[in-house]
Write an enzyme that holds these catalytic residues in place. Structure first.
Site, mmCIF file in Angstrom:
data_model
loop_
_atom_site.group_PDB
_atom_site.id
_atom_site.type_symbol
_atom_site.label_atom_id
_atom_site.label_comp_id
_atom_site.label_asym_id
_atom_site.label_seq_id
_atom_site.Cartn_x
_atom_site.Cartn_y
_atom_site.Cartn_z
ATOM 1 N N LYS A 238 -7.195 1.712 -2.871
ATOM 2 C CA LYS A 238 -6.712 1.170 -1.675
ATOM 3 C C LYS A 238 -6.703 2.190 -0.444
ATOM 4 O O LYS A 238 -7.164 2.105 0.603
ATOM 5 C CB LYS A 238 -5.345 0.611 -1.786
ATOM 6 C CG LYS A 238 -4.550 0.117 -0.678
ATOM 7 C CD LYS A 238 -5.579 -1.125 0.186
ATOM 8 C CE LYS A 238 -5.123 -1.251 1.560
ATOM 9 N NZ LYS A 238 -6.074 -2.117 2.279
ATOM 10 N N THR B 136 0.898 -1.088 -0.096
ATOM 11 C CA THR B 136 0.022 -0.085 0.081
ATOM 12 C C THR B 136 0.925 1.303 -0.094
ATOM 13 O O THR B 136 1.493 1.460 0.949
ATOM 14 C CB THR B 136 -0.940 0.089 1.225
ATOM 15 O OG1 THR B 136 -1.678 -1.019 1.314
ATOM 16 C CG2 THR B 136 -1.815 1.219 0.971
ATOM 17 N N LYS C 225 0.045 5.234 8.230
ATOM 18 C CA LYS C 225 0.500 5.609 7.000
ATOM 19 C C LYS C 225 -0.354 6.056 5.644
ATOM 20 O O LYS C 225 -0.295 6.750 5.090
ATOM 21 C CB LYS C 225 1.537 4.576 6.727
ATOM 22 C CG LYS C 225 2.193 4.632 5.123
ATOM 23 C CD LYS C 225 1.941 3.475 4.190
ATOM 24 C CE LYS C 225 1.701 2.027 4.848
ATOM 25 N NZ LYS C 225 1.192 1.168 3.788
#
Ligand SMILES: NC(=O)C1=CN([C@@H]2O[C@H](COP(=O)(O)OP(=O)(O)OC[C@H]3O[C@@H](n4cnc5c(N)ncnc54)[C@H](OP(=O)(O)O)[C@@H]3O)[C@@H](O)[C@H]2O)C=CC1
Ligand SMILES: O=CC(=O)O
Length: 293
Positions: free
Chosen positions: A170, A95, A238
């Site tokens: 995502k 990701t 993150k």
């Protein structure tokens, strides 16, 4: 089919194991090389560097922590770029943000190789069970060639078009997930502080229109204070950070996500980054206690 696999963390280990179980020949590499041994016991071979893996395999998959790791494995000495070329494909399932995917895509293409970004939705258990949701974008020919492997790793693959679209999808999904986790944490705290049973709240939620697998799976463990990492909190933070940056780029106001990000940042500052992302409940609980008269 022979595939390379770079990155044997929580997700990479489960995914590479699945490929081995389905008859793939897998050559693995991990920054901490000792972690390869578990996979060797299942039949994998080890490449000493990312470049060595790419030299050996037509297709190489990566599953790494964040943009800096994804870039380092490609661009640094002994990295992917040293051996990628005509007829070889590189598939990054980490990701990361769209800019990271574009940098990798351009560099791989310049060397004559093909690139697909393919981040996944679904955590440790779906990875073990081959039930991930794959959000791919980039080179369509390479994507089509990877479908048999994606079918082993996931229950459904989406091809989302141009490079960056997989990463963006995502990040949007995980932005929603991170906000939901904060909302659940606040709800459990509010139930508790107002004299209700948090367990009964979970039972009620599970029967109504906002029932979902995440509340069902994580809720009871949160009430036990058990945060064995399936999805590390540092990675969720993150993802919130990268999703908020995507919001900045597109002038989308996201106050709910911004508040959720603050809670994840606070959790990291308290040393909870390596626990499961549901450990943000500890921050929410702490905030509500310190607010008491
Ligand atoms: N866990 C989950 O539920 C899910 C995670 N993801 C995403 O998948 C990716 C991997 O997650 P997960 O497996 O949980 O993470 P882990 O933290 O368990 O594993 C991270 C991996 O990245 C490697 N790594 C970190 N920094 C570097 C670097 N600078 N150079 C080379 N390798 C590096 C680690 O190597 P080393 O062993 O040496 O530290 C390890 O193999 C992340 O992007 C995450 O957001 C997506 C869906 C679900
Ligand atoms: O990225 C995490 C997930 O559960 O999906």
């Amino acid at each position: 089919m022979e595939v390379g696999f770079l990155g044997l963390g929580i997700m990479g280990k489960a995914m590479a194991t699945n490929l081995l179980r389905h008859g793939y020949r897998v050559t693995v590499w991990n920054r901490t090389l000792a972690k390869c041994q578990e996979l060797v016991a299942l039949g994998a071979t080890v490449g000493e560097t990312p470049a060595a893996v790419v030299a050996k395999c037509r297709y190489t998959i990566a599953m790494l922590s964040d943009p800096s790791a994804a870039l380092s494995v490609v661009f640094d000495k002994d990295g992917v770029l040293e051996q990628i070329g005509d007829g070889k494909g590189y598939i990054d399932m980490s990701t990361v943000d769209a800019a990271t995917c574009s940098k990798i895509d351009e560099a791989v293409k310049q060397k004559g190789g093909a690139f697909v970004e393919a981040p996944v939705s679904g955590s440790k258990k779906p990875a073990e069970d081959g039930q991930l949701v794959i959000l791919a974008a980039g080179d369509k020919t390479l994507y089509d060639e990877m479908i048999p492997a994606f079918d082993v790793l996931g229950k459904k693959s989406f091809f989302l078009g141009e490079i960056g679209n997989g990463a963006k999808m995502k990040l949007v999904v995980n932005m929603i997930m991170g906000s939901m986790m904060n909302s659940l944490s606040e709800g459990l705290s509010l139930a508790d502080k107002s004299g209700l049973s948090p367990q009964t709240l979970l039972d009620v939620l599970d029967l109504g229109a906002i029932a979902n697998p995440m509340f069902k799976l994580k809720g009871p463990a949160m009430l036990q204070g058990s945060y064995n990492p399936a999805f590390p909190l540092k990675h969720q933070q993150k993802d919130m950070r990268l999703a908020l940056a995507l919001g900045d780029e597109n002038a989308v106001s996201m106050p709910v996500s911004a508040a959720a990000n603050e809670a994840f940042k606070k959790a990291r500052s308290l040393g909870l980054g390596d626990l499961d992302f549901s450990a943000v409940y500890e921050v929410v609980k702490g905030a509500s206690s310190s607010g008491q008269a």
